[in-house]
Design a protein around this motif. Structure first.
Motif, PDB file in Angstrom:
ATOM      1  N   VAL A 130       0.866  -1.178   0.000  1.00 27.82           N
ATOM      2  CA  VAL A 130       0.000   0.000   0.000  1.00 27.82           C
ATOM      3  C   VAL A 130       0.900   1.224   0.000  1.00 27.82           C
ATOM      4  O   VAL A 130       1.551   1.516   1.006  1.00 27.82           O
ATOM      5  CB  VAL A 130      -0.922   0.021   1.244  1.00 27.82           C
ATOM      6  CG1 VAL A 130      -1.747   1.292   1.277  1.00 27.82           C
ATOM      7  CG2 VAL A 130      -1.806  -1.221   1.271  1.00 27.82           C
ATOM      8  N   HIS A 131       0.997   1.906  -1.134  1.00 32.98           N
ATOM      9  CA  HIS A 131       1.847   3.094  -1.220  1.00 32.98           C
ATOM     10  C   HIS A 131       1.278   4.184  -0.321  1.00 32.98           C
ATOM     11  O   HIS A 131       0.094   4.495  -0.389  1.00 32.98           O
ATOM     12  CB  HIS A 131       1.987   3.551  -2.663  1.00 32.98           C
ATOM     13  CG  HIS A 131       2.679   2.526  -3.508  1.00 32.98           C
ATOM     14  ND1 HIS A 131       4.030   2.265  -3.403  1.00 32.98           N
ATOM     15  CD2 HIS A 131       2.201   1.663  -4.427  1.00 32.98           C
ATOM     16  CE1 HIS A 131       4.359   1.293  -4.230  1.00 32.98           C
ATOM     17  NE2 HIS A 131       3.258   0.901  -4.866  1.00 32.98           N
ATOM     18  N   GLY A 132       2.116   4.709   0.555  1.00 38.60           N
ATOM     19  CA  GLY A 132       1.678   5.697   1.526  1.00 38.60           C
ATOM     20  C   GLY A 132       0.986   5.079   2.732  1.00 38.60           C
ATOM     21  O   GLY A 132       0.460   5.802   3.576  1.00 38.60           O
ATOM     22  N   GLY A 133       0.993   3.750   2.822  1.00 43.40           N
ATOM     23  CA  GLY A 133       0.346   3.067   3.937  1.00 43.40           C
ATOM     24  C   GLY A 133       1.183   3.133   5.204  1.00 43.40           C
ATOM     25  O   GLY A 133       2.298   3.666   5.222  1.00 43.40           O
ATOM     26  N   ALA A 134       0.642   2.574   6.253  1.00 46.10           N
ATOM     27  CA  ALA A 134       1.340   2.537   7.542  1.00 46.10           C
ATOM     28  C   ALA A 134       2.618   1.720   7.414  1.00 46.10           C
ATOM     29  O   ALA A 134       2.730   0.853   6.551  1.00 46.10           O
ATOM     30  CB  ALA A 134       0.425   1.929   8.597  1.00 46.10           C
ATOM     31  N   ARG A 135       3.590   2.028   8.279  1.00 43.46           N
ATOM     32  CA  ARG A 135       4.832   1.244   8.329  1.00 43.46           C
ATOM     33  C   ARG A 135       5.092   0.843   9.767  1.00 43.46           C
ATOM     34  O   ARG A 135       4.762   1.578  10.690  1.00 43.46           O
ATOM     35  CB  ARG A 135       6.016   2.063   7.813  1.00 43.46           C
ATOM     36  CG  ARG A 135       5.856   2.338   6.326  1.00 43.46           C
ATOM     37  CD  ARG A 135       7.112   2.512   5.557  1.00 43.46           C
ATOM     38  NE  ARG A 135       8.137   1.533   5.849  1.00 43.46           N
ATOM     39  CZ  ARG A 135       9.443   1.802   5.785  1.00 43.46           C
ATOM     40  NH1 ARG A 135       9.863   2.994   5.472  1.00 43.46           N
ATOM     41  NH2 ARG A 135      10.324   0.868   6.039  1.00 43.46           N
ATOM     42  N   ILE A 136       5.684  -0.343   9.922  1.00 44.43           N
ATOM     43  CA  ILE A 136       6.086  -0.802  11.241  1.00 44.43           C
ATOM     44  C   ILE A 136       7.547  -1.203  11.200  1.00 44.43           C
ATOM     45  O   ILE A 136       8.096  -1.492  10.130  1.00 44.43           O
ATOM     46  CB  ILE A 136       5.234  -1.990  11.735  1.00 44.43           C
ATOM     47  CG1 ILE A 136       5.425  -3.219  10.842  1.00 44.43           C
ATOM     48  CG2 ILE A 136       3.765  -1.600  11.838  1.00 44.43           C
ATOM     49  CD1 ILE A 136       4.845  -4.503  11.406  1.00 44.43           C
ATOM     50  N   ASP A 137       8.176  -1.209  12.357  1.00 48.06           N
ATOM     51  CA  ASP A 137       9.533  -1.736  12.473  1.00 48.06           C
ATOM     52  C   ASP A 137       9.395  -3.258  12.426  1.00 48.06           C
ATOM     53  O   ASP A 137       8.661  -3.837  13.229  1.00 48.06           O
ATOM     54  CB  ASP A 137      10.147  -1.291  13.798  1.00 48.06           C
ATOM     55  CG  ASP A 137      11.537  -1.839  13.987  1.00 48.06           C
ATOM     56  OD1 ASP A 137      11.668  -3.073  14.166  1.00 48.06           O
ATOM     57  OD2 ASP A 137      12.489  -1.045  13.971  1.00 48.06           O
ATOM     58  N   PRO A 138      10.066  -3.937  11.487  1.00 53.43           N
ATOM     59  CA  PRO A 138       9.872  -5.384  11.356  1.00 53.43           C
ATOM     60  C   PRO A 138      10.425  -6.193  12.530  1.00 53.43           C
ATOM     61  O   PRO A 138      10.102  -7.369  12.665  1.00 53.43           O
ATOM     62  CB  PRO A 138      10.586  -5.733  10.052  1.00 53.43           C
ATOM     63  CG  PRO A 138      11.503  -4.608   9.781  1.00 53.43           C
ATOM     64  CD  PRO A 138      10.942  -3.398  10.452  1.00 53.43           C
ATOM     65  N   VAL A 139      11.217  -5.573  13.397  1.00 54.14           N
ATOM     66  CA  VAL A 139      11.734  -6.289  14.561  1.00 54.14           C
ATOM     67  C   VAL A 139      10.830  -6.067  15.775  1.00 54.14           C
ATOM     68  O   VAL A 139      10.326  -7.013  16.386  1.00 54.14           O
ATOM     69  CB  VAL A 139      13.187  -5.854  14.883  1.00 54.14           C
ATOM     70  CG1 VAL A 139      13.695  -6.531  16.150  1.00 54.14           C
ATOM     71  CG2 VAL A 139      14.099  -6.167  13.708  1.00 54.14           C
ATOM     72  N   SER A 140      10.577  -4.811  16.137  1.00 58.13           N
ATOM     73  CA  SER A 140       9.761  -4.523  17.302  1.00 58.13           C
ATOM     74  C   SER A 140       8.268  -4.631  16.996  1.00 58.13           C
ATOM     75  O   SER A 140       7.453  -4.776  17.911  1.00 58.13           O
ATOM     76  CB  SER A 140      10.039  -3.109  17.822  1.00 58.13           C
ATOM     77  OG  SER A 140       9.525  -2.142  16.923  1.00 58.13           O
ATOM     78  N   LEU A 141       7.891  -4.548  15.723  1.00 59.82           N
ATOM     79  CA  LEU A 141       6.520  -4.551  15.227  1.00 59.82           C
ATOM     80  C   LEU A 141       5.736  -3.298  15.603  1.00 59.82           C
ATOM     81  O   LEU A 141       4.549  -3.194  15.358  1.00 59.82           O
ATOM     82  CB  LEU A 141       5.772  -5.802  15.695  1.00 59.82           C
ATOM     83  CG  LEU A 141       6.450  -7.137  15.373  1.00 59.82           C
ATOM     84  CD1 LEU A 141       5.644  -8.300  15.935  1.00 59.82           C
ATOM     85  CD2 LEU A 141       6.686  -7.302  13.878  1.00 59.82           C
ATOM     86  N   LEU A 142       6.419  -2.320  16.171  1.00 59.10           N
ATOM     87  CA  LEU A 142       5.793  -1.042  16.530  1.00 59.10           C
ATOM     88  C   LEU A 142       5.761  -0.099  15.336  1.00 59.10           C
ATOM     89  O   LEU A 142       6.587  -0.224  14.417  1.00 59.10           O
ATOM     90  CB  LEU A 142       6.543  -0.403  17.696  1.00 59.10           C
ATOM     91  CG  LEU A 142       6.443  -1.160  19.015  1.00 59.10           C
ATOM     92  CD1 LEU A 142       7.441  -0.603  20.022  1.00 59.10           C
ATOM     93  CD2 LEU A 142       5.024  -1.111  19.564  1.00 59.10           C
ATOM     94  N   PRO A 143       4.839   0.854  15.317  1.00 56.75           N
ATOM     95  CA  PRO A 143       4.735   1.779  14.196  1.00 56.75           C
ATOM     96  C   PRO A 143       6.004   2.620  14.003  1.00 56.75           C
ATOM     97  O   PRO A 143       6.677   2.948  14.968  1.00 56.75           O
ATOM     98  CB  PRO A 143       3.576   2.690  14.574  1.00 56.75           C
ATOM     99  CG  PRO A 143       2.841   1.987  15.639  1.00 56.75           C
ATOM    100  CD  PRO A 143       3.819   1.100  16.329  1.00 56.75           C
ATOM    101  N   VAL A 144       6.289   2.929  12.742  1.00 54.46           N
ATOM    102  CA  VAL A 144       7.361   3.865  12.388  1.00 54.46           C
ATOM    103  C   VAL A 144       6.655   5.167  12.029  1.00 54.46           C
ATOM    104  O   VAL A 144       5.769   5.180  11.174  1.00 54.46           O
ATOM    105  CB  VAL A 144       8.199   3.354  11.202  1.00 54.46           C
ATOM    106  CG1 VAL A 144       9.200   4.390  10.754  1.00 54.46           C
ATOM    107  CG2 VAL A 144       8.871   2.034  11.547  1.00 54.46           C
ATOM    108  N   HIS A 145       7.049   6.231  12.683  1.00 53.06           N
ATOM    109  CA  HIS A 145       6.380   7.536  12.436  1.00 53.06           C
ATOM    110  C   HIS A 145       7.182   8.377  11.505  1.00 53.06           C
ATOM    111  O   HIS A 145       8.332   8.401  11.428  1.00 53.06           O
ATOM    112  CB  HIS A 145       6.150   8.272  13.753  1.00 53.06           C
ATOM    113  CG  HIS A 145       5.272   7.492  14.686  1.00 53.06           C
ATOM    114  ND1 HIS A 145       3.921   7.367  14.497  1.00 53.06           N
ATOM    115  CD2 HIS A 145       5.562   6.770  15.790  1.00 53.06           C
ATOM    116  CE1 HIS A 145       3.414   6.598  15.462  1.00 53.06           C
ATOM    117  NE2 HIS A 145       4.384   6.229  16.249  1.00 53.06           N
TER     118      HIS A 145
END
Length: 145
Positions: A130-145
């Protein structure tokens, strides 16, 4: 599992996996994860090793993340060639992030599907990023702001 195996074989999938149905019935657990209605109109069904499910089952209403088995999980891969084929070629892990009712925990995470390498949001309808979609840190699984 029998119906899923026959469907996959009839559609040309799972060619590198065991032909016999016994390992699937013995070792694989189908699990279903519901996602918010705004992200998908249906549930997502995944495959876990029965031993992994039995050791850490998730419960309805928990917030979970699924990840396919990869080289990072090789230390848990044991058994015969059939066991290893199912481990690497079909199954993954479902990790519980938050228990049902833990609103503070749920608020920390983004719901949806994300790439394992870069944490980019993936459409559950198309399978595309999803271009422009939410992102998460693939290790912590927390959102990337």
């Amino acid at each position: 599992m029998t119906q899923v195996l026959h469907w996959a074989r009839a559609h040309g999938f799972w060619k590198a996996l065991p032909a016999s149905i016994e390992p699937y019935l013995r070792d694989v657990q189908l699990v279903t994860i519901a996602v918010p209605k705004e992200l998908a109109s249906q549930t997502v069904t995944l495959f876990m090793l029965r031993t992994e499910y039995d050791s850490a089952p998730y419960h309805v209403g928990d917030l979970v993340r699924y990840a396919p088995h990869d080289a990072a999980h090789d230390e848990t891969a044991t058994g015969s060639p059939v066991d290893l084929a199912l481990f690497h070629g079909l199954t993954g892990c479902v990790a519980t992030l938050c228990q049902k009712g833990d609103g503070a925990c749920f608020a920390r995470y983004r719901q949806g599907a994300f790439t394992t390498a870069h944490g980019q949001q993936v459409s559950l309808t198309t399978g595309h990023i999803v271009h422009g979609g939410a992102r998460i840190d693939p290790v912590s699984l927390l959102p990337v702001h």
